[in-house]
Design an enzyme around this catalytic site. Structure first.
Site, PDB file in Angstrom:
ATOM      1  N   SER A 191     -14.675 -29.234 -34.376  1.00 52.06           N
ATOM      2  CA  SER A 191     -13.760 -30.327 -34.659  1.00 52.06           C
ATOM      3  C   SER A 191     -13.578 -30.457 -36.171  1.00 52.06           C
ATOM      4  O   SER A 191     -13.110 -29.524 -36.823  1.00 52.06           O
ATOM      5  CB  SER A 191     -14.281 -31.629 -34.038  1.00 52.06           C
ATOM      6  N   ASP A 245      -1.511 -25.788 -11.337  1.00 49.36           N
ATOM      7  CA  ASP A 245      -2.850 -25.212 -11.252  1.00 49.36           C
ATOM      8  C   ASP A 245      -2.866 -23.845 -10.582  1.00 49.36           C
ATOM      9  O   ASP A 245      -3.409 -22.877 -11.114  1.00 49.36           O
ATOM     10  CB  ASP A 245      -3.761 -26.203 -10.501  1.00 49.36           C
ATOM     11  N   ASP A 248      -1.887 -19.558 -11.584  1.00 46.79           N
ATOM     12  CA  ASP A 248      -2.693 -18.454 -12.116  1.00 46.79           C
ATOM     13  C   ASP A 248      -3.444 -17.718 -11.025  1.00 46.79           C
ATOM     14  O   ASP A 248      -4.230 -16.808 -11.297  1.00 46.79           O
ATOM     15  CB  ASP A 248      -3.663 -18.963 -13.183  1.00 46.79           C
ATOM     16  N   ASP A 252      -8.323 -24.270  -9.017  1.00 47.36           N
ATOM     17  CA  ASP A 252      -9.623 -24.761  -9.458  1.00 47.36           C
ATOM     18  C   ASP A 252      -9.520 -26.006 -10.319  1.00 47.36           C
ATOM     19  O   ASP A 252     -10.489 -26.406 -10.971  1.00 47.36           O
ATOM     20  CB  ASP A 252     -10.361 -23.664 -10.237  1.00 47.36           C
ATOM     21  N   ILE A 254      -7.715 -26.236 -12.963  1.00 42.48           N
ATOM     22  CA  ILE A 254      -7.546 -25.828 -14.360  1.00 42.48           C
ATOM     23  C   ILE A 254      -6.213 -25.108 -14.524  1.00 42.48           C
ATOM     24  O   ILE A 254      -5.907 -24.176 -13.775  1.00 42.48           O
ATOM     25  CB  ILE A 254      -8.692 -24.890 -14.797  1.00 42.48           C
ATOM     26  N   ASP A 393      -8.280 -29.460 -24.390  1.00 45.78           N
ATOM     27  CA  ASP A 393      -8.738 -30.302 -25.493  1.00 45.78           C
ATOM     28  C   ASP A 393      -7.816 -31.510 -25.630  1.00 45.78           C
ATOM     29  O   ASP A 393      -6.622 -31.367 -25.878  1.00 45.78           O
ATOM     30  CB  ASP A 393      -8.758 -29.494 -26.790  1.00 45.78           C
ATOM     31  N   HIS A 433     -12.813 -31.134 -25.605  1.00 50.85           N
ATOM     32  CA  HIS A 433     -12.978 -31.023 -27.052  1.00 50.85           C
ATOM     33  C   HIS A 433     -14.406 -30.597 -27.389  1.00 50.85           C
ATOM     34  O   HIS A 433     -15.363 -31.352 -27.165  1.00 50.85           O
ATOM     35  CB  HIS A 433     -12.659 -32.359 -27.713  1.00 50.85           C
TER      36      HIS A 433
END
Length: 529
Positions: A191, A245, A248, A252, A254, A393, A433
């Site tokens: 960060s 989602d 891809d 999941d 993500i 993030d 993050h």
């Protein structure tokens, strides 16, 4: 006041007579308190496995009940180094016994607006045999504006000076304690710590040989300002994930490569039937959602900050209100603009806008935005950088790392092979993050303690990979991330995934178990063809 360089030279001359590998001589370093510009706050010999209190710690850094785990037999030194008549930087050193020292040093950065020692990375470093260092970046505490108010030199310490001071002090202490300098000097931060690292590579390229930089907050003022601007916009994260989602190939939760997708909020408008009448978006809300994932422009209309990634929750820092204002829970913006930008204790961020952002960038307090893309000197000296960034993030959009990477390549006018010779960027889908999230995020992240002792190798630990690259010339072609049960590092492993240096992508092979690292391959782009 004498110069900082002069005081450090004196410090070196005294330590060479005092510090050797015994409890008595470590403690006797306290006599250095009379040296101009350097005050020894603590000097103590500590045994591995012990835990020490840190009673002077302010609440925002963990409070007076905070304790540090001593991970090696060390000589611990805490120094105050005066940088000007009105400012000083605290530097803490953990020096392993000579027989346990691996010959290297590692310095650490900060988070947010600094003010807290990164004990997590210091603990990991000492456990691995590094002479480990931390700094408070010139003030104590990560919440508050008072330490910046009417204190331009304190702002300079945080903005650009503290890490260089830490590097200078570490060189002196290592050379005098061990009788020789570190064979290689490393830095790790996430960060703000990532910003400090890139900034240091630009301003002081000789300080370090290798840098591990997570979720780097380069272009720091625009990052912080974005929270105030996005606070007036609405984010719809769950619906984005539901729509994107599975594209891809793996459902999941993500969105693997969010920059490759577009999300149309009109699909959630009332009347489409996708959401019921209590959840659907009215016309003004549709526009607000659209703007939440658009780039931020300055008052001249020029884009200055890339959009947040789809699937990232951009409203986590505020309570959105119907009248277009927002109550920020993100204190960094209020504290830094009040204390460092406007130097006005009465300023409030309720009406924060692009004019406030532009003014801060023009002033650039403490050169905090000095992390420029020209890393020519660091590149030519043979320095190495491993950077990593979570694709979910919510604090620093991962698109910023893409822009910075291509900016460095452009500034040096080199091809992909050449930039990969010194700077490799890894994106971690599903990581928030610096750490956390649904993805297999653990790669030996900075600011996370402890490391998994079973995975201390260049494939699974980015710091070990950095050492291998710097010292043996073996660049990391992949990194394997690990997901633990309840995100408790070292507990049961629930999934692993192979990550690739940008611009390559980590792609599921479409056949094997998605929780296995071997099921993920590096490809130029999952969307080619």
């Amino acid at each position: 006041m004498v110069s900082l360089t002069w005081s450090i030279a004196i410090l070196a001359g005294v330590i060479v007579r005092l510090v050797r590998s015994s409890p008595e001589t470590c403690v006797s370093v306290g006599t250095l308190s009379s040296i101009p510009n350097v005050t020894v706050v603590a000097s103590e010999y500590l045994l591995s496995g012990s835990q020490i209190p840190l009673p002077g710690t302010v609440e925002s850094c963990g409070g007076p009940d905070l304790k540090a785990n001593i991970t090696a037999d060390i000589c611990r030194l805490v120094l105050l180094v005066a940088t000007t008549p009105s400012s000083e930087v605290q530097v803490e050193a953990w020096l392993p016994e000579p027989q346990s020292w691996n010959g290297r040093s590692i310095a650490t950065g900060n988070g947010g607006i600094g003010g807290c020692i990164d004990y997590a990375t210091m603990q990991n470093g000492a456990a691995l045999g590094f002479a480990s260092f931390g700094t408070n970046a010139g003030h104590n505490g990560s919440v508050g504006y008072e330490f910046f108010l009417n204190q331009p030199e304190v702002i300079n310490d945080f903005g650009h000076r503290a890490i260089h001071i830490e590097a200078d002090v570490s060189k002196v202490l290592v050379a005098q304690y061990y009788g020789k300098g570190a064979s290689k000097k490393y830095y790790a931060g996430c960060s703000t710590g990532g910003r400090q690292g890139f900034q240091n590579a630009h301003l002081y390229p000789e300080d370090f040989d290798g840098m591990l930089l997570g979720s780097p907050g380069v272009d720091w003022l625009h990052i912080v300002a974005s929270k105030g601007i996005l606070a007036r916009r609405i984010a719809i994260v769950k619906a984005q994930i539901e729509q994107l989602d599975a594209l891809d190939g793996v459902a999941d939760g993500i969105i693997d490569e969010p920059t490759q997708h577009r999300f149309d909020p009109t699909s959630l408008a009332c009347g489409t039937g996708l959401l019921n009448s209590s959840l659907c978006l009215h016309p003004q809300q549709v526009e607000s959602v659209r703007r939440a994932y658009e780039p931020i422009a300055n008052t001249s209309g020029h884009i200055v900050y890339p959009p947040f990634e789809l699937g990232s929750n951009t409203d986590v820092f505020s309570n959105n209100q119907a009248n277009g204002t927002a109550a920020l829970s993100y204190t960094i913006l209020e504290n830094f603009w009040r204390g460092a930008v406007y130097n006005d204790s009465s300023w409030t961020p309720e009406k924060f806008g692009e004019r406030d952002m532009d003014f801060a960038v023009r002033v650039n307090p403490g050169q905090v935005n000095a992390a420029e893309t020209d890393l020519t000197s660091f590149y030519r000296k043979g320095g190495k950088i491993i950077s990593y960034h979570g694709r979910n993030d919510e604090t620093v959009t991962s698109a910023l790392s893409e822009h910075f990477f291509t900016g460095v390549q452009s500034a040096l006018n080199i091809n992909l092979e050449d930039i990969h010779d010194f700077y490799r960027l890894f994106f971690l889908p599903g990581m928030h993050h610096c750490s956390g999230g649904l993805g297999a995020w653990s790669i030996g992240n900075a600011q996370k303690y402890p490391y998994d002792q079973a995975l201390l190798d260049p494939k699974h630990n980015a710091l070990i990979a950095l050492v291998e690259w710097v010292e043996n010339g073996t660049a990391p072609d992949t990194l394997i991330g690990t997901k633990y049960e309840n995100d408790l590092i070292g507990s049961t492993i629930t999934a692993q995934r192979t990550y690739c240096p940008y611009p390559m992508f980590s792609n599921w092979d479409g056949v094997n178990d998605t929780s296995l690292a071997a099921s993920w391959k590096c490809m130029p782009s999952r969307f080619d063809g």
